[in-house]
Every structure is written in structure tokens, then in C-alpha cells.
Design a protein around this motif. Sequence first.
Motif, mmCIF file in Angstrom:
data_model
loop_
_atom_site.group_PDB
_atom_site.id
_atom_site.type_symbol
_atom_site.label_atom_id
_atom_site.label_comp_id
_atom_site.label_asym_id
_atom_site.label_seq_id
_atom_site.Cartn_x
_atom_site.Cartn_y
_atom_site.Cartn_z
ATOM 1 N N PHE A 78 0.825 -1.211 0.000
ATOM 2 C CA PHE A 78 0.000 0.000 0.000
ATOM 3 C C PHE A 78 0.856 1.256 0.000
ATOM 4 C CE2 PHE A 78 -2.559 -3.409 1.695
ATOM 5 C CZ PHE A 78 -3.756 -3.230 1.018
ATOM 6 N N TRP A 79 0.439 2.258 -0.793
ATOM 7 C CA TRP A 79 1.217 3.480 -0.986
ATOM 8 C C TRP A 79 0.493 4.731 -0.535
ATOM 9 C CZ3 TRP A 79 5.800 1.870 -1.446
ATOM 10 C CH2 TRP A 79 6.099 0.716 -2.161
ATOM 11 N N ASP A 80 -0.716 4.617 -0.039
ATOM 12 C CA ASP A 80 -1.496 5.780 0.385
ATOM 13 C C ASP A 80 -2.115 5.467 1.739
ATOM 14 O OD1 ASP A 80 -2.580 8.288 0.259
ATOM 15 O OD2 ASP A 80 -4.079 7.825 -1.270
ATOM 16 N N SER A 81 -2.363 6.510 2.538
ATOM 17 C CA SER A 81 -2.955 6.293 3.858
ATOM 18 C C SER A 81 -4.456 6.555 3.815
ATOM 19 C CB SER A 81 -2.292 7.206 4.891
ATOM 20 O OG SER A 81 -2.512 8.559 4.555
ATOM 21 N N GLY A 82 -5.122 6.127 4.860
ATOM 22 C CA GLY A 82 -6.564 6.297 4.947
ATOM 23 C C GLY A 82 -7.285 5.029 4.538
ATOM 24 N N ILE A 83 -8.561 5.181 4.215
ATOM 25 C CA ILE A 83 -9.359 4.029 3.807
ATOM 26 C C ILE A 83 -9.100 3.754 2.331
ATOM 27 C CG2 ILE A 83 -11.687 3.133 3.497
ATOM 28 C CD1 ILE A 83 -12.538 4.806 5.893
ATOM 29 N N ILE A 108 -13.922 -4.178 -0.712
ATOM 30 C CA ILE A 108 -13.033 -4.491 0.403
ATOM 31 C C ILE A 108 -12.398 -3.185 0.853
ATOM 32 C CG2 ILE A 108 -11.003 -5.809 1.127
ATOM 33 C CD1 ILE A 108 -11.621 -7.666 -1.299
ATOM 34 N N GLU A 109 -12.565 -2.849 2.141
ATOM 35 C CA GLU A 109 -11.977 -1.622 2.675
ATOM 36 C C GLU A 109 -10.871 -1.979 3.659
ATOM 37 O OE1 GLU A 109 -15.036 0.874 4.271
ATOM 38 O OE2 GLU A 109 -15.708 1.469 2.270
ATOM 39 N N VAL A 110 -9.717 -1.346 3.441
ATOM 40 C CA VAL A 110 -8.552 -1.571 4.297
ATOM 41 C C VAL A 110 -8.094 -0.203 4.793
ATOM 42 C CG1 VAL A 110 -6.210 -2.513 4.408
ATOM 43 C CG2 VAL A 110 -7.890 -3.547 2.875
ATOM 44 N N PHE A 111 -7.919 -0.048 6.102
ATOM 45 C CA PHE A 111 -7.422 1.224 6.631
ATOM 46 C C PHE A 111 -5.905 1.149 6.714
ATOM 47 C CE2 PHE A 111 -6.257 4.470 9.638
ATOM 48 C CZ PHE A 111 -7.017 5.530 9.194
ATOM 49 N N ILE A 112 -5.251 2.109 6.074
ATOM 50 C CA ILE A 112 -3.793 2.167 6.046
ATOM 51 C C ILE A 112 -3.339 3.348 6.898
ATOM 52 C CG2 ILE A 112 -1.741 2.321 4.584
ATOM 53 C CD1 ILE A 112 -3.493 -0.198 4.129
ATOM 54 N N TYR A 113 -2.484 3.062 7.862
ATOM 55 C CA TYR A 113 -1.980 4.087 8.766
ATOM 56 C C TYR A 113 -0.751 4.769 8.167
ATOM 57 C CZ TYR A 113 -4.929 1.901 12.271
ATOM 58 O OH TYR A 113 -6.004 1.388 12.952
ATOM 59 N N SER A 114 -0.504 5.988 8.638
ATOM 60 C CA SER A 114 0.677 6.730 8.216
ATOM 61 C C SER A 114 1.598 6.898 9.415
ATOM 62 C CB SER A 114 0.267 8.094 7.664
ATOM 63 O OG SER A 114 1.413 8.868 7.391
ATOM 64 N N ASN A 115 2.907 6.853 9.183
ATOM 65 C CA ASN A 115 3.870 7.122 10.251
ATOM 66 C C ASN A 115 3.914 8.598 10.598
ATOM 67 O OD1 ASN A 115 4.797 4.504 10.765
ATOM 68 N ND2 ASN A 115 6.144 4.575 8.993
ATOM 69 N N ILE A 116 3.456 9.438 9.704
ATOM 70 C CA ILE A 116 3.404 10.880 9.951
ATOM 71 C C ILE A 116 2.052 11.184 10.569
ATOM 72 C CG2 ILE A 116 3.498 13.168 8.922
ATOM 73 C CD1 ILE A 116 5.107 11.906 6.638
ATOM 74 N N SER A 117 2.045 11.535 11.839
ATOM 75 C CA SER A 117 0.781 11.729 12.533
ATOM 76 C C SER A 117 0.361 13.190 12.609
ATOM 77 C CB SER A 117 0.850 11.135 13.947
ATOM 78 O OG SER A 117 1.880 11.761 14.672
ATOM 79 N N ASN A 118 1.281 14.121 12.376
ATOM 80 C CA ASN A 118 0.888 15.522 12.430
ATOM 81 C C ASN A 118 0.550 16.013 11.024
ATOM 82 O OD1 ASN A 118 3.494 15.376 11.523
ATOM 83 N ND2 ASN A 118 4.243 17.138 12.685
ATOM 84 N N HIS A 119 -0.427 16.879 10.938
ATOM 85 C CA HIS A 119 -0.920 17.309 9.640
ATOM 86 C C HIS A 119 -0.300 18.624 9.156
ATOM 87 C CE1 HIS A 119 -3.802 14.098 9.605
ATOM 88 N NE2 HIS A 119 -4.163 14.421 10.835
ATOM 89 N N ASP A 120 0.520 19.275 9.971
ATOM 90 C CA ASP A 120 1.112 20.545 9.532
ATOM 91 C C ASP A 120 2.507 20.361 8.942
ATOM 92 O OD1 ASP A 120 2.490 19.907 11.813
ATOM 93 O OD2 ASP A 120 1.997 21.749 12.903
#
Length: 127
Positions: A78-83, A108-120
Motif C-alpha cells: 500500500f502506498w497511500d494512507s486512509g481508507i 473491500i476496505e482496508v485502513f492504512i496508517y501513516s507514520n506521519i501523525s501531524n498534519h502541519d
Amino acid sequence: MRLLLAFIILSKIYSANIVINVKPDTIYVGGVGIISISVEGLGINEIPSFPVLESRDGIYTVKDRLLQNRFAEYTLQFWDSGIIQIYPLSIDININKKNISQIISDSIEVFIYSNISNHDNSIKDIK
């Protein structure tokens, strides 16, 4: 009325189900997940024919597909985060290499997490 009764009887006799599992339950961007798809409730002579899952640029890459008698495993990176939504899959049911029916999975829905947790996009201080 007879048609409805025949439909109800046939649906009870022919009740193939698609079972989908995603492993591991936590996947990060760049990580690999395995989607297992099996068909339960088939007759002895009924063979499922699983589709080829295509990669989606920038979202996921299909790394491998393992086919067994009644299930398939797709290895995806997976290369993108989110659903991430994988389109419904159409599975043909065959007897003696002849297509007798088709069943379609849900999306099929898979939630992909990101290591970058801050949005700024700022870098956090080292503690």
C-alpha cells in the motif's frame, strides 16, 4: 408465485458465500498486506475461478497472487494512507470448465496508517 417459490428453494440449495480476511490488522504506508478470499458452501464438483486483481497507481501494488483449490491470496503493498477501497471482485463458479454462476463480493476496505501523525508537516523535537 411459483417463480418466487422456485427462487427461494434454489437459494437455499445453492448458498455459496465469499469470506474475506485481511492480514495483518494494522498496515502502514509502504507495508504489505495479504487479502485472503475463499468461497464456502460449494458442491464437490464446483470450482471457483478467482479474478486477477490489478494494481492501482499510487494506491496499491499487487505483489503476488496465490491460487488454491477454493481460495486465493493476494499480496498487496500500500502506498497511500486512509481508507483504501478495493473494487468488488467477481468470482465465477465452474463445473467441468463450464461457467454455471457468478458471485460478487462487496467492496473491500482496508485502513492504512501513516507514520506521519501531524498534519502541519512540521518536524517534532527529539526528546
